[in-house]
Write a protein that holds these residues in place. Sequence first.
Motif, PDB file in Angstrom:
ATOM      1  N   ALA A   1      -7.305   0.859  -6.131  1.00  0.00           N
ATOM      2  CA  ALA A   1      -6.904   0.365  -4.653  1.00  0.00           C
ATOM      3  C   ALA A   1      -8.224  -0.754  -4.850  1.00  0.00           C
ATOM      4  CB  ALA A   1      -7.944   0.867  -3.876  1.00  0.00           C
TER       5      ALA A   1
ATOM      6  N   LEU B   1       1.171   3.940  -3.181  1.00  0.00           N
ATOM      7  CA  LEU B   1       1.072   5.505  -2.593  1.00  0.00           C
ATOM      8  C   LEU B   1       2.087   6.305  -3.179  1.00  0.00           C
ATOM      9  CD1 LEU B   1      -0.529   5.354   0.732  1.00  0.00           C
ATOM     10  CD2 LEU B   1      -1.850   6.093  -1.151  1.00  0.00           C
TER      11      LEU B   1
ATOM     12  N   ILE C   1      -6.266   3.756   0.815  1.00  0.00           N
ATOM     13  CA  ILE C   1      -5.908   4.244  -0.238  1.00  0.00           C
ATOM     14  C   ILE C   1      -6.808   5.204  -0.243  1.00  0.00           C
ATOM     15  CG2 ILE C   1      -5.818   4.150  -2.778  1.00  0.00           C
ATOM     16  CD1 ILE C   1      -4.448   1.136  -2.490  1.00  0.00           C
TER      17      ILE C   1
ATOM     18  N   THR D   1      -7.973   5.466  -9.160  1.00  0.00           N
ATOM     19  CA  THR D   1      -7.879   5.605  -7.965  1.00  0.00           C
ATOM     20  C   THR D   1      -8.748   4.525  -7.253  1.00  0.00           C
ATOM     21  OG1 THR D   1      -7.400   7.988  -8.443  1.00  0.00           O
ATOM     22  CG2 THR D   1      -7.357   6.891  -5.868  1.00  0.00           C
TER      23      THR D   1
ATOM     24  N   THR E   1       0.938  -1.179   0.230  1.00  0.00           N
ATOM     25  CA  THR E   1       0.016   0.030   0.042  1.00  0.00           C
ATOM     26  C   THR E   1       1.111   1.467  -0.167  1.00  0.00           C
ATOM     27  OG1 THR E   1      -1.729  -1.469   0.652  1.00  0.00           O
ATOM     28  CG2 THR E   1      -2.093   0.914   1.090  1.00  0.00           C
TER      29      THR E   1
END
Lengths: 532, 421
Positions: free
Chosen positions: B63, A40, B295, B59, A36
């Motif tokens: 995710a 990001l 996220i 996005t 994760t």
Amino acid sequence: MKRVLFSAFFFYSSALYAQSVEEVLPQFHALIAGLTVLFLIFYIGVPQYALYRARGWVGNRKRRYSRPTRILPVRLPDYARGKKVHILRQGHDIVLSGEPQNKLIDRTVRHYAIQPTNFRGIFPIPKLTVQIGDRVKAGDVLYYQRYQPKIQHVSPVSGEIVAINRGRKRSIIEVVIAADEQTEYKPLHPPDWKNSSREELVEFLLQCGAWPLFNQRPYDIIPPINAVPRDIFISTFSTAPLAPDYNMIVNGHGEAFQMGLNVLSRLTSGKVHLGLNANGIFPPAKEYTEASGVEKHWFYGIHPTGNVGVQIHHIAPIRSGDVVWTLTVQQVIQLGKIWTEQKWVADRVIAIAGAGAEETGYVRTKVGANIGELIGEPREKTRYISGDVLSGETKAPHQFLNWQHEMVSCIPEGDYFEPFGWLVPSRVAPSRSRTLANFVFPNKVFDGDTNTHGEKRAFVMSDDYDGLLPMDIPLYHLMKAILVNDYDKMEQLGIKELSEEDVALAEWRCTSKQPLQQILRRGLEMWREQEM
Amino acid sequence: MRMKKLRELFQRFEPDKKEHPLLHTLYDGLFTFFFVPNTVTTQGAHIRDKVDLKRVMVTVVLALTLCYIFGIWNIGHQHFLAIGQYTGLFEGLHLKFAFGLAKILPIFIVTHLVGLGIEFYYAAKRGHSIEEGFLVTGALIPLIMPPDIPLWILAVGVAFALILGKEAFGGTGMNVWNIALLTRVFIFFSYPAVISGDEVWVAGLEAAKPGAAAQYGWIETHLFNPLFELLGLSTFPDSATVVDTFSGATPLSLAFTGGWDAVTARFSPAELWFGAIPGSVGEVSKPLILAGMAILLITGVASWRIIAGGILGAAITAWLLNLWGATPMMQIPWYYHFYLGSALFAITFMATDPVTASTTPMGKWIYGLLIGFFGIIVRVINPAYPEGWMLAILFMNTFAPLIDHIVIEMKIKRRLSRAKV
């Protein structure tokens, strides 16, 4: 390093011999958390940071002011301590390069124009009193309104009328005057501001052509001649991107400014309110803080705190049926000079700013100056804007500065294609969305360009506008109410408190690229027609 | 420079908009996928935020990636558990992934063919460019389907949801109900046998009972098997039967009959959390959903108010039911409700759909809390439906405009009272 790698290896390889799920969980959690974070970093951080590096924009801007957070207490600057300060925590600071430098640029502007299109509600076509070739003095009438013949618009300079440019349906868009080297003024004989009646003052202001200085909220129109404003509001600072420094503007005009305030206090049934900035490294100029006969209100916040509409909302909101007036600082000075200098001095200090500007700074000129002569040599692929980048108007170099604007913003045109720009940005631009790294680097400076960065879409993200307007107005719902022509709801939600500049920041932010200012204006016009 | 040549090549194929509206929409959709167009602002704000709807939507899709990967593995893992081979987590990885892919790819492709086809058709008909709404819908639908769903049923479901649930209302941004859930609810009520019960969650079996044979399709036997042979890896077995101890029951159906004890008799809490359990493709692994949630929250794409409200609402409701405790299901500790079924998945990815959710900050709290409440209520108290989130969210989608209306009216009252002072 070796030890870390070894232990990581053992940590993960031990999972392969696990007998049950329980034994795998720590590795699983660590893996997921790691993935994760990596995602990001690579989705949000790396492309942007690489771009900052590549463009040499790693350096931060010097902070001119601080940014209030949603919860933490704010630290007021010394000069504002102990005063009653309106703390506005909402808003956003778009950091653009090319802030106006604190110096005067020498530019000779020879052409000026008064543009009927700058004023709302004087259509159809005003009645001209001059023709091409006529000579006028500063203060001579150029045209008057057909339905309100008493409202006259006068020339800011002396010289010759060289062009009367017409637009659609023969409407007049520009009355162009070629200025003399030395301005000749028409002498004015103002009545005593203290002892004459309001009627006398109004009569004189109409006669000398000063009435268009006043701007009426709601609707942003020239007020009707019989209107008595509830209050008059003046914002003494601007927080818009690249905005001029108002201390610079008032410098040396203290007396005229005070006189302007004196006259204004006679025109309203209420008070004259002055909005002061409590969030700058320098305190507001003495001309503002020591002004007499007015109510002073301190504001601490970022854009759009400097907008007069936002300040009105926090000082004395516009209720249904209320009418207030607003003026800019330079308009107050201009009004004051009618009394102090007994002539129509339409001087302006105009900021030239933006990444597309040849030289940034301030120019001393007059209302309606020619854009091309203000900016120097026009550049290719640059957009010249009368006003700020959020709510100004595009101008070609042969066009003229708008009546109410105090700056020319010059930004690059953005007519480029960006391969996969939505997934892996290869160019940077200001953004408030946390899907981009801008929120990690809040002080980064951007050139800013006119690319829309995507196409227009239906309203999807309902929280886009949250926190961008420090007023008790749900923008998203207001916009939808306007779109469905719901008169009652838009009024109840506060459309009359708004002007285009107040929603401009939300329009900038809108993920769906909706034209909020246009929508708002449509709603305001609908209401204005109702009330006419 | 190379990009410029590529773009020019691309632009040479631009069809005429008037003559071929559908082709032009298709071209436009594809072109703007590759290049952010060079449109500049004309009026209003001269600069615009860098973000656009494509980035927001992608996005969410990104995710979901981890859920996809894990889901694909889990389809295979559940299958091999049923036939008693490669029962270890890391055994036969290639077979499990291959099997999962063979199941989910057709679902993914059919969803997108049908969905994008309808979207393009309506976009061309309305004369505007394709909107990105389906990007997320199309990614969500395969994650909430059982792996063995007949593709024609899926196609009918997607078409129904898109045409009646979205295009009839005016397209992206106008729909009242979440499209992915509408697809599922259509299939749920029209073809209940393929999407509910204990038999549908383990794929590739003739029937979900001991002794039934395992079934492999053409992709497994003719594509993957030769490939694996070539690589010297183990292949799909020629014939295999379901082991005697097999039960396709999901943790939820166990919980409904026997409470938490029945669940833990078969699955440990760690297994439920890890996700190697039968269930919809995307909902099984909780850490991955939490990663997706992180996220969405960090990027601000999903509303934290809805997620917080949903979790809080579910927790409080489950806790209150704990206090009541009349049935074994009610006695499940409130925190274990998040280990079961699709609670987290639904709250994270379904409830936060910005179009169908409440649009006021206060409304979002109420909306989230009520979704949590109804989700648990349906799950625990209503015997007809094994899981409550789909219905709870669709129900709250219906009421979201009402919630907004009430919140806005309150705001108007406050504004009026302030104006009087």
